[in-house]
Motif scaffolding. Structure first.
Motif, PDB file in Angstrom:
ATOM      1  N   HIS A 255       0.820  -1.353  -0.073  1.00 27.50           N
ATOM      2  CA  HIS A 255       0.104   0.035  -0.057  1.00 27.50           C
ATOM      3  C   HIS A 255       0.701   1.161  -0.089  1.00 27.50           C
ATOM      4  O   HIS A 255       0.311   2.224  -0.289  1.00 27.50           O
ATOM      5  N   ALA A 256       2.090   1.263   0.612  1.00 26.88           N
ATOM      6  CA  ALA A 256       3.057   2.309   0.486  1.00 26.88           C
ATOM      7  C   ALA A 256       3.388   2.984  -0.913  1.00 26.88           C
ATOM      8  O   ALA A 256       3.792   4.062  -0.937  1.00 26.88           O
ATOM      9  N   ALA A 257       2.828   2.107  -1.925  1.00 25.05           N
ATOM     10  CA  ALA A 257       3.295   2.683  -3.224  1.00 25.05           C
ATOM     11  C   ALA A 257       2.443   3.601  -3.548  1.00 25.05           C
ATOM     12  O   ALA A 257       2.646   4.750  -4.090  1.00 25.05           O
TER      13      ALA A 257
ATOM     14  N   ALA B   6      12.816   7.236  -1.722  1.00 24.46           N
ATOM     15  CA  ALA B   6      12.096   5.808  -1.760  1.00 24.46           C
ATOM     16  C   ALA B   6      12.183   5.120  -0.342  1.00 24.46           C
ATOM     17  O   ALA B   6      11.242   4.295  -0.206  1.00 24.46           O
ATOM     18  N   ASN B   7      13.002   5.168   0.411  1.00 29.70           N
ATOM     19  CA  ASN B   7      13.130   4.777   1.752  1.00 29.70           C
ATOM     20  C   ASN B   7      11.884   4.812   2.471  1.00 29.70           C
ATOM     21  O   ASN B   7      11.679   3.669   3.286  1.00 29.70           O
ATOM     22  N   SER B   8      11.464   6.048   2.366  1.00 31.46           N
ATOM     23  CA  SER B   8      10.209   6.104   3.168  1.00 31.46           C
ATOM     24  C   SER B   8       8.971   5.397   2.855  1.00 31.46           C
ATOM     25  O   SER B   8       7.761   5.171   3.345  1.00 31.46           O
ATOM     26  N   PHE B   9       8.960   5.013   1.488  1.00 28.96           N
ATOM     27  CA  PHE B   9       7.692   4.063   1.154  1.00 28.96           C
ATOM     28  C   PHE B   9       7.970   2.669   0.934  1.00 28.96           C
ATOM     29  O   PHE B   9       7.507   2.094   0.070  1.00 28.96           O
ATOM     30  N   GLY B  10       9.005   2.233   1.465  1.00 34.03           N
ATOM     31  CA  GLY B  10       9.119   0.616   1.434  1.00 34.03           C
ATOM     32  C   GLY B  10       8.143  -0.279   2.197  1.00 34.03           C
ATOM     33  O   GLY B  10       6.960   0.102   2.321  1.00 34.03           O
ATOM     34  N   MET B  11       8.603  -1.404   1.985  1.00 31.88           N
ATOM     35  CA  MET B  11       7.727  -2.662   2.660  1.00 31.88           C
ATOM     36  C   MET B  11       7.369  -2.295   4.005  1.00 31.88           C
ATOM     37  O   MET B  11       6.371  -2.660   4.414  1.00 31.88           O
TER      38      MET B  11
ATOM     39  N   GLN C 255       6.743   0.573   5.471  1.00 30.21           N
ATOM     40  CA  GLN C 255       5.784   1.569   5.480  1.00 30.21           C
ATOM     41  C   GLN C 255       4.275   0.577   5.412  1.00 30.21           C
ATOM     42  O   GLN C 255       3.367   1.054   5.905  1.00 30.21           O
ATOM     43  N   SER C 256       4.587  -0.148   4.410  1.00 35.65           N
ATOM     44  CA  SER C 256       3.186  -0.822   3.940  1.00 35.65           C
ATOM     45  C   SER C 256       2.594  -1.685   5.266  1.00 35.65           C
ATOM     46  O   SER C 256       1.374  -1.792   5.441  1.00 35.65           O
ATOM     47  N   ILE C 257       3.613  -2.338   5.776  1.00 34.81           N
ATOM     48  CA  ILE C 257       3.291  -3.109   7.033  1.00 34.81           C
ATOM     49  C   ILE C 257       2.718  -2.269   8.016  1.00 34.81           C
ATOM     50  O   ILE C 257       1.900  -2.634   8.845  1.00 34.81           O
ATOM     51  N   GLU C 258       3.329  -1.077   8.197  1.00 34.87           N
ATOM     52  CA  GLU C 258       3.023  -0.071   9.481  1.00 34.87           C
ATOM     53  C   GLU C 258       1.543   0.389   8.998  1.00 34.87           C
ATOM     54  O   GLU C 258       0.700   0.763   9.792  1.00 34.87           O
ATOM     55  N   ILE C 259       1.178   0.546   7.681  1.00 30.65           N
ATOM     56  CA  ILE C 259      -0.152   0.900   7.296  1.00 30.65           C
ATOM     57  C   ILE C 259      -1.361  -0.229   7.661  1.00 30.65           C
ATOM     58  O   ILE C 259      -2.222  -0.026   8.254  1.00 30.65           O
TER      59      ILE C 259
ATOM     60  N   TYR D 121      14.396  -2.463  15.633  1.00 28.42           N
ATOM     61  CA  TYR D 121      13.543  -3.735  15.830  1.00 28.42           C
ATOM     62  C   TYR D 121      12.138  -3.198  15.589  1.00 28.42           C
ATOM     63  O   TYR D 121      11.035  -4.149  15.924  1.00 28.42           O
ATOM     64  N   GLN D 122      11.902  -2.143  14.609  1.00 27.97           N
ATOM     65  CA  GLN D 122      10.612  -1.991  14.221  1.00 27.97           C
ATOM     66  C   GLN D 122       9.712  -3.152  13.727  1.00 27.97           C
ATOM     67  O   GLN D 122       8.535  -3.281  13.921  1.00 27.97           O
ATOM     68  N   LEU D 123      10.300  -3.861  12.482  1.00 25.43           N
ATOM     69  CA  LEU D 123       9.573  -4.620  12.004  1.00 25.43           C
ATOM     70  C   LEU D 123       9.068  -5.843  12.981  1.00 25.43           C
ATOM     71  O   LEU D 123       7.858  -6.305  13.207  1.00 25.43           O
ATOM     72  N   MET D 124      10.265  -6.261  13.940  1.00 21.66           N
ATOM     73  CA  MET D 124       9.737  -7.260  15.035  1.00 21.66           C
ATOM     74  C   MET D 124       8.507  -6.730  15.886  1.00 21.66           C
ATOM     75  O   MET D 124       7.693  -7.529  16.274  1.00 21.66           O
ATOM     76  N   ILE D 125       8.453  -5.591  16.094  1.00 22.51           N
ATOM     77  CA  ILE D 125       7.504  -4.901  17.124  1.00 22.51           C
ATOM     78  C   ILE D 125       6.084  -5.124  16.535  1.00 22.51           C
ATOM     79  O   ILE D 125       4.973  -5.265  16.952  1.00 22.51           O
ATOM     80  N   TYR D 126       6.156  -4.719  15.067  1.00 26.77           N
ATOM     81  CA  TYR D 126       5.040  -4.506  14.269  1.00 26.77           C
ATOM     82  C   TYR D 126       4.377  -5.811  14.378  1.00 26.77           C
ATOM     83  O   TYR D 126       3.372  -6.020  14.403  1.00 26.77           O
ATOM     84  N   SER D 127       5.277  -6.890  14.061  1.00 27.96           N
ATOM     85  CA  SER D 127       4.945  -8.296  13.813  1.00 27.96           C
ATOM     86  C   SER D 127       4.083  -8.811  15.256  1.00 27.96           C
ATOM     87  O   SER D 127       3.201  -9.487  15.243  1.00 27.96           O
ATOM     88  N   LEU D 128       5.063  -8.547  16.280  1.00 26.21           N
ATOM     89  CA  LEU D 128       4.418  -8.670  17.586  1.00 26.21           C
ATOM     90  C   LEU D 128       3.001  -8.228  17.812  1.00 26.21           C
ATOM     91  O   LEU D 128       2.146  -8.769  18.184  1.00 26.21           O
ATOM     92  N   LEU D 129       2.932  -6.972  17.530  1.00 28.08           N
ATOM     93  CA  LEU D 129       1.588  -6.311  17.606  1.00 28.08           C
ATOM     94  C   LEU D 129       0.594  -6.908  17.061  1.00 28.08           C
ATOM     95  O   LEU D 129      -0.661  -7.217  17.490  1.00 28.08           O
ATOM     96  N   LEU D 130       0.801  -7.457  15.628  1.00 25.91           N
ATOM     97  CA  LEU D 130      -0.090  -8.169  14.853  1.00 25.91           C
ATOM     98  C   LEU D 130      -0.580  -9.407  15.366  1.00 25.91           C
ATOM     99  O   LEU D 130      -1.718  -9.691  15.714  1.00 25.91           O
TER     100      LEU D 130
END
Ligand SMILES: Nc1ncnc2c1ncn2[C@@H]1O[C@H](COP(=O)(O)OP(=O)(O)OP(=O)(O)O)[C@@H](O)[C@H]1O
Length: 606
Positions: free
Chosen positions: A64-66, A242-247, A249-253, A288-297
């Protein structure tokens, strides 16, 4: 003054105070906090965007970040290169994204689940790569800097130099307007059709909702929202890369939408707030952002599957009844007339189309489920369709309403040939069906499910629904009156506000049949409607089917319950191994030797 009128007076005052508080808040905040609140606003738009596509429309999006990126770059480029003002670049971002979303809906609409996830993921990567490689336009890996921004005091609007507080007000206005429009959308027949498609495309198309059109609209609107968010983001940051709109960011959304509560309007606002403020506090563990997001999910799926909104017991109503009731109770609204449109009542007159099935063959691989089946059905006739298990009854219904394509043969209804037409188009011709297992939308109330039955009768455009224009409100009122009449007729009024998934099986069946009748069919296909019903429920259903007949609607009725059938049918067809072995009246069937051997003998022993 009555309590009701006091409430009416208090509500606008409270809303006004809240608006003033939110508007005055940045005057008392540090610039970094003002910026944080602006981020919340931008994230609300992103969370609502994914909510529209995935939460309501049921379409997975991992890239979605696209859309967010396209919005940011379009707005930035048009302002930096051509000096367009903010309101024009925001509109351009919305328009370009709407077009991209619309185009993406075609390939995305053809695939589901895993394949859709992979396709959207791929879309995200493609856009990220284009941004990196198209350096003459996007600045490539170096990013795009020098974007006019209120943070740096380099943005002018109507000759005024904007500061961060001005920008806060602009974002606040945009978010408030969009959230209001989204709520109106969700409470309209458009919003309900999104949820219906999400739950079951088959069931939704059987009452005339086109899955293709819903998906086109979902992608277009969702991309448009993400585009606006992107434009607002680009001008807040003054630099984009481009780095602000990567994978990530899509996961964060996605996390914002899921954690907040998909399918509601309040949920994504809460989810966006949680992530905006928490992410800000967790800057020091960014790695560790990705790990935290995964944990939250994981936590969300395990403990709060309906997100914060579910936890707080918040559910967004899917009709405008409450709003309409404030003006006039629905029970007092009669008769209704929308200027320039004919008033309709449940006692409508079908056009009396004849169903003609000619030499239909249906093969499943080596199995011939229907063998040269032909039949004709005239107006107001109830045709019983019986036969042993696996004899082809459901298959016949499925080929008539377009769920299965025929292998050979022709089906016409009135003057139209409907062979192999899409199911929603066949519903558009007036053929509506129910299923062996009730196919209602379980997480909608009885009333909302019945409103779905009226889907094809709505004429209001999307702008009218989103802006709550008078004509769309009157139309909704007209539909609600019909739904209330139907609930009275089917003894469903007491369940009106209950979620269908919480109701007994018999009531769910009645809801599905009532929903089908509300679509004002010419031909009703009922696949084992009495299965699993109690004696009393069966009597209620019989009454309803007799009522349907008095309206002049034809019915094809599949059932194994002979007593129930005999009291209703005018004609009967018996199928055995995909072939018609008897066609005629019910009495004749009971004495037909072939039928006794193939079916009745078995039924009597069953
Ligand atoms: N989607 C499908 N794929 C493969 N075979 C199918 C499919 N649908 C039906 N069949 C087969 O076609 C034949 C007819 O099935 P159908 O469901 O139409 O029978 P039926 O008369 O409705 O039975 P029942 O009374 O049990 O519902 C069966 O042999 C069934 O296994």
């Amino acid at each position: 003054m009555t309590t009701m009128s006091m409430k009416k007076g208090v509500q606008p005052v409270l809303t006004m105070i809240l608006v003033l508080l939110v508007a005055a808040a940045p005057l008392f905040m540090s610039p970094s906090n003002v910026q944080l609140f602006i981020f919340w606003g931008i994230n609300i738009l992103l969370a609502q965007s994914i909510n529209l596509l995935s939460g309501l429309g049921g379409q997975i999006s991992l890239g979605h970040a696209a859309f967010y990126a396209i919005g940011a770059y379009v707005s930035a480029i048009f302002m930096v290169r051509f000096g367009f003002p903010l309101y024009v670049t925001i509109l351009l971002s919305a328009a370009v994204n709407a077009l991209v979303g619309f185009l993406v809906s075609f390939p995305a609409g053809r695939v589901r689940e895993f394949y859709l996830a992979m396709m959207t993921l791929g879309f995200g990567f493609v856009i990220e790569e284009i941004i990196k490689e198209w350096s003459s336009v996007t600045g490539g890996v170096m990013g795009l800097s020098g974007i006019p921004s209120p943070k740096l005091g380099t943005m002018l609007l109507f000759g005024i130099k904007l500061n961060l507080i001005h920008y806060y007000w602009i974002v606040f206005l945009v978010v408030a307007l969009i959230v209001w429009m989204l709520r109106n959308f969700v409470q309209s027949y458009y919003g309900r059709s999104f949820l219906a498609i999400h739950r079951s495309e088959l069931s939704a198309s059987s009452i005339g909702i086109s899955p293709g059109r819903v998906k086109q609209l979902a992608y277009t609107m969702s991309a448009c929202l993400a585009g606006i968010a992107g434009a607002l983001y680009a001008h807040l940051m003054a630099y984009i890369g481009a780095n602000s709109f990567g994978m990530m960011q899509s996961i964060e959304i996605l996390v914002m939408g899921i954690l907040g509560g998909f399918g509601t309007i309040i949920g994504p606002i809460l989810g966006a707030g949680f992530l905006t403020f928490i992410a800000n506090k967790l800057q020091f563990i960014k790695d560790y952002q990705l790990m935290i997001y995964s944990l939250l999910l994981v936590i969300s799926f395990l403990f709060i599957p309906r997100g914060f909104a579910g936890l707080l017991g918040i559910r967004t109503a899917l009709s405008k009844e409450k709003r309409l009731q404030k003006v006039q109770p629905i029970s007092e609204v009669k008769p209704l007339r929308i200027p320039g449109r004919e008033a309709r009542t449940l006692s409508y007159s079908p056009h009396h189309k004849k169903l003609k099935v000619e030499g239909v063959i249906k093969d499943f691989g080596g199995l011939r489920a229907l063998q040269h089946v032909s039949l004709e059905l005239g107006q107001g006739t109830i045709l019983g369709l019986v036969g042993p298990n696996g004899s082809g009854k459901s298959t016949l219904v499925n080929v008539i309403n377009g769920v299965y394509p025929v292998t050979e043969g022709k089906i016409s209804f009135g003057k139209a040939e409907i062979t192999n037409m899409p199911t929603h188009a066949i519903a558009g011709q007036g053929i509506i069906r129910t299923f062996q297992d009730p196919h209602n939308v379980g997480n909608m109330t009885v009333k909302e499910n019945l409103l779905l039955g009226r889907h094809q009768k709505y004429q209001s455009g999307i702008v009218s629904c989103v802006l709550n224009l008078k004509s769309s409100l009157l139309e909704e009122q007209e539909m609600l009156v019909k739904v209330h009449e139907m609930m009275e007729l089917c003894s469903l009024a007491q369940y009106s506000e209950e979620l269908v998934e919480n109701l007994p099986y018999g009531v769910q069946r009645m809801v599905e049949v009532a929903r089908a009748i509300l679509a004002e069919p010419e031909l009703l296909l009922l696949d084992e409607p009495a299965a699993g019903l109690s004696e009393h429920e069966m009597q209620e259903l019989s009454k309803l089917i007799r009522y349907v007949k008095t309206l002049g609607i034809s019915v094809i009725l599949i059932d194994h319950h002979m007593e129930f059938l005999m009291g209703l049918i005018d004609e009967v067809i018996v199928l055995d191994s995909g072939k018609i072995i008897y066609s005629g009246d019910a009495q004749g069937m009971q004495t037909n030797q072939q039928v006794i051997e193939a079916y009745l003998g078995v039924a009597n022993h069953a």
